[in-house]
Design an enzyme around this catalytic site. Structure first.
Site, PDB file in Angstrom:
ATOM      1  N   THR A  20       0.847  -1.190   0.000  1.00 44.87           N
ATOM      2  CA  THR A  20       0.000   0.000   0.000  1.00 44.87           C
ATOM      3  C   THR A  20       0.885   1.244   0.000  1.00 44.87           C
ATOM      4  O   THR A  20       2.004   1.228   0.504  1.00 44.87           O
ATOM      5  CB  THR A  20      -0.938   0.023   1.219  1.00 44.87           C
ATOM      6  OG1 THR A  20      -0.171   0.224   2.421  1.00 44.87           O
ATOM      7  CG2 THR A  20      -1.717  -1.280   1.338  1.00 44.87           C
ATOM      8  N   GLY A  25       8.285   7.211  -2.522  1.00 47.86           N
ATOM      9  CA  GLY A  25       8.975   7.016  -1.257  1.00 47.86           C
ATOM     10  C   GLY A  25       9.318   5.575  -0.942  1.00 47.86           C
ATOM     11  O   GLY A  25       9.763   4.803  -1.795  1.00 47.86           O
ATOM     12  N   TYR A 179      -1.078  11.796  15.224  1.00 49.57           N
ATOM     13  CA  TYR A 179      -0.149  10.993  14.433  1.00 49.57           C
ATOM     14  C   TYR A 179       0.491   9.904  15.288  1.00 49.57           C
ATOM     15  O   TYR A 179       0.537   8.733  14.883  1.00 49.57           O
ATOM     16  CB  TYR A 179       0.935  11.885  13.826  1.00 49.57           C
ATOM     17  CG  TYR A 179       1.982  11.107  13.073  1.00 49.57           C
ATOM     18  CD1 TYR A 179       1.700  10.550  11.829  1.00 49.57           C
ATOM     19  CD2 TYR A 179       3.254  10.911  13.602  1.00 49.57           C
ATOM     20  CE1 TYR A 179       2.648   9.820  11.135  1.00 49.57           C
ATOM     21  CE2 TYR A 179       4.218  10.187  12.919  1.00 49.57           C
ATOM     22  CZ  TYR A 179       3.913   9.640  11.682  1.00 49.57           C
ATOM     23  OH  TYR A 179       4.849   8.908  11.004  1.00 49.57           O
TER      24      TYR A 179
END
Length: 312
Positions: A20, A25, A179
């Site tokens: 995913t 990156g 986060y």
């Protein structure tokens, strides 16, 4: 440990891997490395155009790579279900998945936002989307001879807490707190999945990894002023590592035969910020099994996904 690089990855021929967040990156780096070693790789991406461009870049370096692009928005449970249905229905592979690399995720978001389903965006994307995806793909994983699920967490889990009184950050949003909570949830999910797999005497291995501090483009996505983005990226360049190096712990966790369930792979350097892969430290508060199980139950309720029996 001696230096470990992508050249150290064992032959992956005959294995099917879903990654995913594979359009850039760490996800793109991992996809290229696994495809180069013979794996059939599904690039699960939110944007078809970017996914196609990534596939083209990888094929330019590895012309024989077996790659496909499939749309998946982790912030939309209907997209998660549609993706899982496609993977389960692909007759060419028998629906089998050998490795699920749960890599996609949002970096810290300064302002509160919600997913399509109304969840706080970081918790919904980073944790709930992957919780649902893994559960929906479990029948395909259990068809594999040695299935493995890798959750990409973060050293930010160390300052995270699961706030069951305000999981969605509705009463007082703090982007950094949200986060860290989502990254702790990633790790706790991997640990609870491992516990359940062991209890069921399953072949499934559930393991977590983190990239240290890596330059993956997440800073620009936070929404800080450009001058701050430049300064932070400069600091990452000095003290951290690039995306290629940041991908190594996850690749090690996904491929190496000495990996066991419940481990947390990260860089071996100072504070696990950079370096070669090693089995790293899990903060004590992340080892609370009561929190794992409560988080699992709530995640089932929020996503509507209940896991099948893991026994094999």
């Amino acid at each position: 440990m001696t230096a470990w690089t992508t050249a150290s990855i064992p032959d992956q021929s005959g294995r099917r891997v879903i990654i995913t967040g594979a359009s850039s990156g760490i996800g793109e780096t991992a996809a290229a490395a696994l495809a180069a070693r013979g794996a059939e790789v599904v690039l699960a991406v939110r944007d078809q155009r970017r996914g196609d461009a990534t596939r083209k870049r990888i094929l330019a370096r590895h012309p024989d790579a077996r790659l496909s692009v499939s749309l998946l928005d982790m912030a939309d449970l209907s997209s998660v279900r549609a993706f899982a249905d496609r993977m389960l229905g692909e007759s060419g592979s028998g629906g089998q998945v050998d490795v699920l690399l749960n890599n996609a995720g949002l970096g810290m978001q300064a302002a509160r936002a919600v997913t399509v389903d109304g969840f706080e965006r970081q918790f919904g994307t980073n944790h709930l989307g992957h919780f649902a995806l893994t559960g929906l793909l479990m029948p395909a994983l259990l068809k594999a001879p040695a299935p493995r699920v890798v959750a990409i967490s973060s050293i930010a889990h160390r300052r995270g807490r699961i706030d069951f009184t305000d999981l969605q950050g509705e009463r007082g949003y703090n982007g950094s707190k949200a986060y860290s909570q989502s990254k702790l949830a990633n790790l706790m999910f991997a640990l609870e999945l491992d516990r359940r797999a062991r209890a069921a005497h399953s072949r499934l291995v559930s393991v977590a990894a983190h990239p240290g501090i890596a330059a993956t483009g997440f800073v620009a996505a936070i929404g800080m002023p450009r001058v701050m983005v430049t300064a932070v990226n400069l600091g990452i360049g000095v003290f951290g590592q690039d995306a290629a190096q940041g991908a190594l712990p996850g690749l090690y966790a996904a491929t190496m035969p000495d990996v066991i369930g419940g481990e947390f792979w990260g860089p071996d350097g100072f504070l696990e910020i950079r370096g070669a892969p090693k089995s790293g430290r899990i903060s004590a508060h992340a080892l609370d099994r009561a929190v794992w199980q409560r988080l699992w139950t709530i995640s089932e309720q929020l996503t509507g996904v209940t896991y099948p029996a893991l026994g094999s």
